[in-house]
Motif scaffolding. Structure first.
Motif, PDB file in Angstrom:
ATOM      1  N   SER A   7      30.362  21.654 -14.073  1.00  0.00           N
ATOM      2  CA  SER A   7      29.944  21.131 -15.543  1.00  0.00           C
ATOM      3  C   SER A   7      28.028  20.563 -15.348  1.00  0.00           C
ATOM      4  O   SER A   7      27.254  20.438 -15.575  1.00  0.00           O
ATOM      5  CB  SER A   7      30.247  20.373 -16.479  1.00  0.00           C
ATOM      6  N   GLU A   8      27.826  19.925 -13.527  1.00  0.00           N
ATOM      7  CA  GLU A   8      27.012  19.020 -13.448  1.00  0.00           C
ATOM      8  C   GLU A   8      25.402  20.207 -12.836  1.00  0.00           C
ATOM      9  O   GLU A   8      24.767  20.071 -13.782  1.00  0.00           O
ATOM     10  CB  GLU A   8      27.143  18.542 -12.317  1.00  0.00           C
ATOM     11  N   ALA A   9      26.087  21.468 -12.741  1.00  0.00           N
ATOM     12  CA  ALA A   9      24.945  22.250 -11.580  1.00  0.00           C
ATOM     13  C   ALA A   9      24.508  23.030 -14.036  1.00  0.00           C
ATOM     14  O   ALA A   9      23.504  23.407 -13.913  1.00  0.00           O
ATOM     15  CB  ALA A   9      25.711  23.819 -11.234  1.00  0.00           C
ATOM     16  N   ILE A  10      25.459  23.521 -14.716  1.00  0.00           N
ATOM     17  CA  ILE A  10      24.807  23.625 -15.956  1.00  0.00           C
ATOM     18  C   ILE A  10      23.796  22.212 -16.321  1.00  0.00           C
ATOM     19  O   ILE A  10      22.442  23.360 -16.741  1.00  0.00           O
ATOM     20  CB  ILE A  10      25.776  24.615 -17.190  1.00  0.00           C
ATOM     21  N   LEU A  11      24.310  21.141 -16.322  1.00  0.00           N
ATOM     22  CA  LEU A  11      23.982  20.215 -16.597  1.00  0.00           C
ATOM     23  C   LEU A  11      22.110  19.998 -16.155  1.00  0.00           C
ATOM     24  O   LEU A  11      21.050  20.200 -16.786  1.00  0.00           O
ATOM     25  CB  LEU A  11      24.206  18.740 -16.909  1.00  0.00           C
ATOM     26  N   ASP A  14      17.926  12.027 -13.264  1.00  0.00           N
ATOM     27  CA  ASP A  14      18.579  12.681 -12.959  1.00  0.00           C
ATOM     28  C   ASP A  14      20.135  12.592 -12.514  1.00  0.00           C
ATOM     29  O   ASP A  14      21.241  11.655 -13.194  1.00  0.00           O
ATOM     30  CB  ASP A  14      17.617  12.732 -11.650  1.00  0.00           C
ATOM     31  N   MET A  15      20.686  13.531 -11.566  1.00  0.00           N
ATOM     32  CA  MET A  15      22.324  13.107 -11.613  1.00  0.00           C
ATOM     33  C   MET A  15      22.827  12.197 -10.924  1.00  0.00           C
ATOM     34  O   MET A  15      23.935  11.578 -11.889  1.00  0.00           O
ATOM     35  CB  MET A  15      22.512  14.821 -11.522  1.00  0.00           C
ATOM     36  N   SER A  38      28.386   9.705 -12.619  1.00  0.00           N
ATOM     37  CA  SER A  38      29.180   8.792 -11.882  1.00  0.00           C
ATOM     38  C   SER A  38      30.172   8.770 -10.608  1.00  0.00           C
ATOM     39  O   SER A  38      30.346   7.742  -9.850  1.00  0.00           O
ATOM     40  CB  SER A  38      30.776   7.757 -12.572  1.00  0.00           C
ATOM     41  N   CYS A  39      30.055  10.123 -10.422  1.00  0.00           N
ATOM     42  CA  CYS A  39      30.580  10.663  -8.768  1.00  0.00           C
ATOM     43  C   CYS A  39      29.602  10.183  -7.495  1.00  0.00           C
ATOM     44  O   CYS A  39      29.996  10.013  -6.490  1.00  0.00           O
ATOM     45  CB  CYS A  39      31.107  11.593  -9.015  1.00  0.00           C
ATOM     46  N   MET A  40      27.656  10.387  -8.170  1.00  0.00           N
ATOM     47  CA  MET A  40      27.257  10.337  -6.890  1.00  0.00           C
ATOM     48  C   MET A  40      27.074   8.920  -6.973  1.00  0.00           C
ATOM     49  O   MET A  40      25.880   8.883  -6.213  1.00  0.00           O
ATOM     50  CB  MET A  40      26.017  10.796  -7.536  1.00  0.00           C
ATOM     51  N   GLN A  41      27.804   8.075  -7.530  1.00  0.00           N
ATOM     52  CA  GLN A  41      27.169   6.738  -7.546  1.00  0.00           C
ATOM     53  C   GLN A  41      27.951   5.557  -7.333  1.00  0.00           C
ATOM     54  O   GLN A  41      29.273   5.690  -7.154  1.00  0.00           O
ATOM     55  CB  GLN A  41      27.034   5.945  -8.691  1.00  0.00           C
ATOM     56  N   SER A  42      28.144   4.648  -6.332  1.00  0.00           N
ATOM     57  CA  SER A  42      28.734   3.368  -5.618  1.00  0.00           C
ATOM     58  C   SER A  42      28.110   2.348  -6.085  1.00  0.00           C
ATOM     59  O   SER A  42      27.388   1.690  -5.320  1.00  0.00           O
ATOM     60  CB  SER A  42      29.030   4.230  -4.196  1.00  0.00           C
ATOM     61  N   SER A  43      28.778   1.314  -6.010  1.00  0.00           N
ATOM     62  CA  SER A  43      29.076  -0.682  -6.318  1.00  0.00           C
ATOM     63  C   SER A  43      30.003  -0.637  -5.880  1.00  0.00           C
ATOM     64  O   SER A  43      31.050  -0.395  -6.412  1.00  0.00           O
ATOM     65  CB  SER A  43      28.593  -0.611  -8.124  1.00  0.00           C
ATOM     66  N   GLN A  44      29.787  -1.968  -5.397  1.00  0.00           N
ATOM     67  CA  GLN A  44      31.279  -2.600  -5.292  1.00  0.00           C
ATOM     68  C   GLN A  44      31.813  -3.877  -5.897  1.00  0.00           C
ATOM     69  O   GLN A  44      31.193  -4.602  -6.322  1.00  0.00           O
ATOM     70  CB  GLN A  44      31.351  -3.775  -3.107  1.00  0.00           C
ATOM     71  N   GLN A  45      32.897  -4.212  -5.761  1.00  0.00           N
ATOM     72  CA  GLN A  45      33.233  -4.713  -7.453  1.00  0.00           C
ATOM     73  C   GLN A  45      34.457  -5.491  -6.116  1.00  0.00           C
ATOM     74  O   GLN A  45      35.428  -5.477  -5.803  1.00  0.00           O
ATOM     75  CB  GLN A  45      33.849  -4.207  -8.267  1.00  0.00           C
ATOM     76  N   THR A  46      34.480  -7.414  -5.889  1.00  0.00           N
ATOM     77  CA  THR A  46      34.914  -7.948  -5.590  1.00  0.00           C
ATOM     78  C   THR A  46      35.920  -9.102  -6.373  1.00  0.00           C
ATOM     79  O   THR A  46      35.519  -9.658  -7.227  1.00  0.00           O
ATOM     80  CB  THR A  46      34.396  -9.181  -4.720  1.00  0.00           C
ATOM     81  N   SER A  47      37.991  -8.897  -5.503  1.00  0.00           N
ATOM     82  CA  SER A  47      38.558  -9.618  -7.024  1.00  0.00           C
ATOM     83  C   SER A  47      39.620 -10.286  -5.396  1.00  0.00           C
ATOM     84  O   SER A  47      39.434 -10.088  -4.780  1.00  0.00           O
ATOM     85  CB  SER A  47      39.004  -8.297  -7.603  1.00  0.00           C
ATOM     86  N   LEU A  93      31.698  12.926 -15.159  1.00  0.00           N
ATOM     87  CA  LEU A  93      30.384  12.532 -16.221  1.00  0.00           C
ATOM     88  C   LEU A  93      30.613  11.506 -17.506  1.00  0.00           C
ATOM     89  O   LEU A  93      31.997  12.588 -18.346  1.00  0.00           O
ATOM     90  CB  LEU A  93      29.883  14.211 -16.667  1.00  0.00           C
ATOM     91  N   ASP A  94      30.118  10.998 -18.167  1.00  0.00           N
ATOM     92  CA  ASP A  94      30.356  10.213 -19.670  1.00  0.00           C
ATOM     93  C   ASP A  94      30.415  10.469 -20.211  1.00  0.00           C
ATOM     94  O   ASP A  94      29.238  10.386 -20.471  1.00  0.00           O
ATOM     95  CB  ASP A  94      30.384   8.706 -18.830  1.00  0.00           C
ATOM     96  N   GLY A  95      31.060  11.190 -21.313  1.00  0.00           N
ATOM     97  CA  GLY A  95      29.772  11.800 -22.765  1.00  0.00           C
ATOM     98  C   GLY A  95      30.970  10.853 -23.568  1.00  0.00           C
ATOM     99  O   GLY A  95      30.605  11.172 -24.912  1.00  0.00           O
ATOM    100  N   ALA A  96      31.077   9.328 -23.902  1.00  0.00           N
ATOM    101  CA  ALA A  96      31.933   8.839 -24.580  1.00  0.00           C
ATOM    102  C   ALA A  96      30.954   8.343 -26.060  1.00  0.00           C
ATOM    103  O   ALA A  96      31.476   8.871 -26.966  1.00  0.00           O
ATOM    104  CB  ALA A  96      32.235   7.798 -24.153  1.00  0.00           C
TER     105      ALA A  96
END
Length: 316
Positions: A63-67, A94-95, A100-109, A187-190
């Motif tokens: 899907s990502e490659a087609i996108l 860009d991709m 979302s699989c190419m992003q990363s942020s941290q959440q602390t709890s 991919l998020d398409g909601a």
């Protein structure tokens, strides 16, 4: 609705999962293929392009490659049609932004276990959301060029993400969704964003087709949208459905196959009981289920095309 006489079009269609294997060579069982073919502007491969859907039925990994290919096609056509605007001045998302699989942020709890509290850090992955800044300085308008996207199944997911990627460049004029589904981990398409007109044909739940997954692209931040349910299978919305058990694959969809009128079951005490097996929709509409699916498939495609024509698009 009128369309400026000198408006240009760029048309992209992305078919459903496995379409390269089930689609007939002439595209007669693919509504997406026919939508692109019947759009009376430009030539295939120049101003309009069809893409088969991902072949991986489990994760939809292509899907990502087609996108990315679809985005590259649109950007190439824009810079060719409007050479006065240099490619370096146009920056779609860009991709990394939408995947979302190419992003990363941290959440602390704080977590608690056995009476002890401790700090827990986890990675959260969310795609970039469309914002007003992206839309404020789009270099192209629908009076210059109208972007038309169409997608079936996971192809609908790709089309929704493609519209988001174009947010800093141009608002998509028309988005045709044929029972869009997610079933892809990155991919998020909601939410449909950056689109003027949206028409979404969905399978009716009473058909009992593909009950293991739900639809995506069902929240609309668009100027106008219509969503309608049709009595056909998930494949039927896209133009292809199975009506013969001999053609049913291992994990195929049998919702449009006529079943025997009766079946025998055990009553739990060793006795065989004959029960009614006629499809409830057959009883409701007094038609065999394969005919109901055929009519529903045609009506879904008609719904999309009539919506496109209503807003000035040259499609038969």
């Amino acid at each position: 609705m009128g369309t400026p006489a000198n408006v240009k079009y760029i048309v992209v269609g992305i078919d459903g999962t496995g379409s390269s294997s089930w689609r007939h060579a002439d595209g007669s069982n693919s509504h997406i293929y026919q939508f692109v073919r019947d759009f009376h502007y430009g030539a295939r491969g120049i101003d309009k392009q069809f893409f088969d859907g991902p072949s991986d039925s489990v994760w939809g990994r292509e899907s990502e490659a087609i996108l990315q290919k679809a985005l590259d096609f649109i950007m190439h056509r824009l810079t060719t049609l409007f050479p006065q605007i240099k490619n370096g001045n146009i920056h779609p998302l860009d991709m990394f932004d939408v995947n979302s699989c190419m992003q990363s942020s941290q959440q602390t709890s704080f977590q608690t276990m056995d009476g002890y509290s401790y700090l827990s850090t986890s990675n959260m992955r969310l795609p970039v959301q469309v914002n007003a800044q992206m839309l404020a300085h789009q270099p192209f308008t629908p009076n210059q060029v109208q972007i038309v996207l169409a997608g079936h199944s996971r192809g609908g997911l790709v089309a929704t993400n493609l519209a988001r990627m174009l947010s800093p460049v141009i608002k998509v004029y028309f988005l045709a969704l044929y029972d869009a589904v997610d079933r892809q981990p990155c991919l998020d398409g909601a939410v449909v964003e950056n689109v003027k007109y949206v028409f979404h044909a969905r399978r009716h739940p009473d058909v009992g087709s593909r009950g293991m997954f739900s639809n995506t692209s069902t929240q609309y931040k668009s100027d106008y949208h219509e969503e309608r349910f049709f009595y056909t299978s998930h494949g039927g919305i896209g133009g292809s459905y199975v009506t013969s058990r001999a053609e049913l694959s291992t994990f195929g969809d049998d919702s449009c196959i006529i079943q025997p009128d009766t079946r025998t079951i055990s009553d739990g005490m060793g006795n065989v009981v004959t029960v009614d097996n006629i499809n409830p929709l057959t009883k409701r509409f007094h038609k065999p289920i394969d005919q109901i699916c055929s009519e529903g498939s045609d009506e879904a495609d008609k719904f999309i095309r009539e919506g496109a024509r209503r807003f000035g698009l040259p499609i038969s």
